[in-house]
Design a protein around this motif. Structure first.
Motif, PDB file in Angstrom:
ATOM      1  N   GLY A  68      -2.324 -22.252  12.459  1.00  0.00           N
ATOM      2  CA  GLY A  68      -2.196 -21.763  11.090  1.00  0.00           C
ATOM      3  C   GLY A  68      -3.508 -21.816  10.334  1.00  0.00           C
ATOM      4  N   LEU A  69      -4.294 -22.863  10.571  1.00  0.00           N
ATOM      5  CA  LEU A  69      -5.600 -22.983   9.919  1.00  0.00           C
ATOM      6  C   LEU A  69      -6.525 -21.849  10.331  1.00  0.00           C
ATOM      7  N   VAL A  70      -6.484 -21.490  11.622  1.00  0.00           N
ATOM      8  CA  VAL A  70      -7.319 -20.379  12.095  1.00  0.00           C
ATOM      9  C   VAL A  70      -6.910 -19.087  11.391  1.00  0.00           C
ATOM     10  N   VAL A  71      -5.606 -18.848  11.305  1.00  0.00           N
ATOM     11  CA  VAL A  71      -5.109 -17.637  10.632  1.00  0.00           C
ATOM     12  C   VAL A  71      -5.530 -17.637   9.170  1.00  0.00           C
ATOM     13  N   GLN A  72      -5.361 -18.770   8.498  1.00  0.00           N
ATOM     14  CA  GLN A  72      -5.716 -18.868   7.084  1.00  0.00           C
ATOM     15  C   GLN A  72      -7.199 -18.581   6.862  1.00  0.00           C
ATOM     16  N   ARG A  73      -8.050 -19.164   7.710  1.00  0.00           N
ATOM     17  CA  ARG A  73      -9.493 -18.947   7.548  1.00  0.00           C
ATOM     18  C   ARG A  73      -9.881 -17.502   7.834  1.00  0.00           C
ATOM     19  N   GLU A  74      -9.260 -16.898   8.842  1.00  0.00           N
ATOM     20  CA  GLU A  74      -9.590 -15.514   9.148  1.00  0.00           C
ATOM     21  C   GLU A  74      -9.153 -14.585   8.019  1.00  0.00           C
ATOM     22  N   LEU A  75      -8.040 -14.877   7.383  1.00  0.00           N
ATOM     23  CA  LEU A  75      -7.606 -14.069   6.246  1.00  0.00           C
ATOM     24  C   LEU A  75      -8.560 -14.228   5.070  1.00  0.00           C
ATOM     25  N   GLU A  76      -9.058 -15.456   4.875  1.00  0.00           N
ATOM     26  CA  GLU A  76     -10.051 -15.673   3.818  1.00  0.00           C
ATOM     27  C   GLU A  76     -11.320 -14.880   4.115  1.00  0.00           C
ATOM     28  N   ARG A  77     -11.766 -14.907   5.395  1.00  0.00           N
ATOM     29  CA  ARG A  77     -12.946 -14.144   5.775  1.00  0.00           C
ATOM     30  C   ARG A  77     -12.697 -12.643   5.596  1.00  0.00           C
TER      31      ARG A  77
END
Length: 302
Positions: A68-77
């Motif tokens: 989930g953290l990876v998904v969240q960071r990629e969405l922020e990027r």
């Protein structure tokens, strides 16, 4: 599965409870409770252990939070990239730097970057690649500048050489070995070491082995340049640091250089990023500034 549910899940995992997560996110606690319950129902698993002091992820929950953290960071990027492509320069760029680029490159990079992107927040983490790799892999760090171990990285990374480097030996002022002129004269010394590899001794041992000397003793393994310098300045331990620290030594009063005749080769300084996703435009510009800065670094090797 909704993005809001994912954000709620991560907040509870990081803060350890529903009440703290609700306060942090500025929403009602029942909304977070409902999100967690819906996720658990959809996945068919228990994501959190409930106890009197709060909530902790189950083993399955921990695995899901990592993803989930990876998904969240990629969405922020992704959001930052869209804004930057529209000409709106904001967001966050996160980089990892070892000590050499901190001292030799960051001063040349910081001013032009902030002048062009005054509204972008720059997040800097000091460390070597083995310690920072999990954050690079997950996207928490956009790119890394520093040394690498000799063995190549896997295909999930793009690696680019910036410049060759060398090291110097530092000791506290007045050290009994301050006038040594060869590694052989240091064979009984004890060392404070950081490491490009997981094994701190691997930084010193090949050099001594090359010259037919006994394995040096690493008495302290430091995780930062500040720790290394503090230990060397307050003890009889020697430190081997990137040559970029000579400027600091010359202007300070704590350390002195032991000038040995042997060439103290250091790992090549590289820039490393993930191969599967490109940098945002602003992160790419910052990376280019580090590349230009590298052109001004003297090459210590023939």
């Amino acid at each position: 599965m909704k993005l809001g549910q994912l954000n709620h899940l991560i907040a509870v995992a990081e803060l350890g409870g529903l009440r703290r997560a609700a306060r942090h996110l500025g929403i009602a606690q029942p909304a977070i409770t409902r999100s967690i319950q819906e996720l658990e129902h959809e996945l068919g698993v228990v994501l959190f252990e409930r106890h009197a002091s709060g909530m902790t992820p189950t083993p399955i929950g921990e695995a899901f939070v990592r993803r989930g953290l990876v998904v969240q960071r990629e969405l922020e990027r992704a959001r930052d990239e869209v804004q930057q492509l529209k000409g709106i320069s904001n967001g966050i760029v996160s980089i990892g730097l070892s000590t050499a680029p901190h001292v030799a490159m960051l001063p040349m990079v910081l001013e032009p970057f902030q002048r062009r992107y005054p509204d972008v927040r720059l997040r800097i983490t000091e460390g070597l690649f083995p310690a920072l790799e999990p954050e690079i892999r997950s996207g928490a760090i956009d790119f890394y500048v520093g040394p690498l171990a000799e063995e190549g990285l896997t295909g999930e990374y793009i690696t680019e050489k910036l410049f060759n480097n060398s090291r110097v030996i530092l000791a506290r002022r007045g050290h009994r070995l301050r006038d040594a002129t060869s590694l052989a004269e240091l064979k009984g010394a004890r060392w404070v070491s950081t490491s490009v590899t997981i094994n701190a001794e691997a930084e010193l041992w090949p050099l001594f082995q090359q010259h037919g000397l006994p394995r040096p003793v690493t008495a302290v393994e430091a995780r930062s340049a500040l720790s290394t310098i503090a230990v060397a300045a307050s003890s009889d331990l020697l430190a081997m640091m990137p040559r970029q620290w000579l400027g600091f030594v010359r202007t300070g009063r704590l350390l002195t250089q032991i000038k040995v005749r042997e060439e103290l080769v250091a790992s090549t300084i590289c820039v490393v990023s993930r191969s599967r996703l490109p940098l945002t435009p602003v992160a790419q510009h910052l990376c280019d500034l580090f590349r230009r800065s590298a052109l001004n670094q003297p090459d210590p090797l023939p």
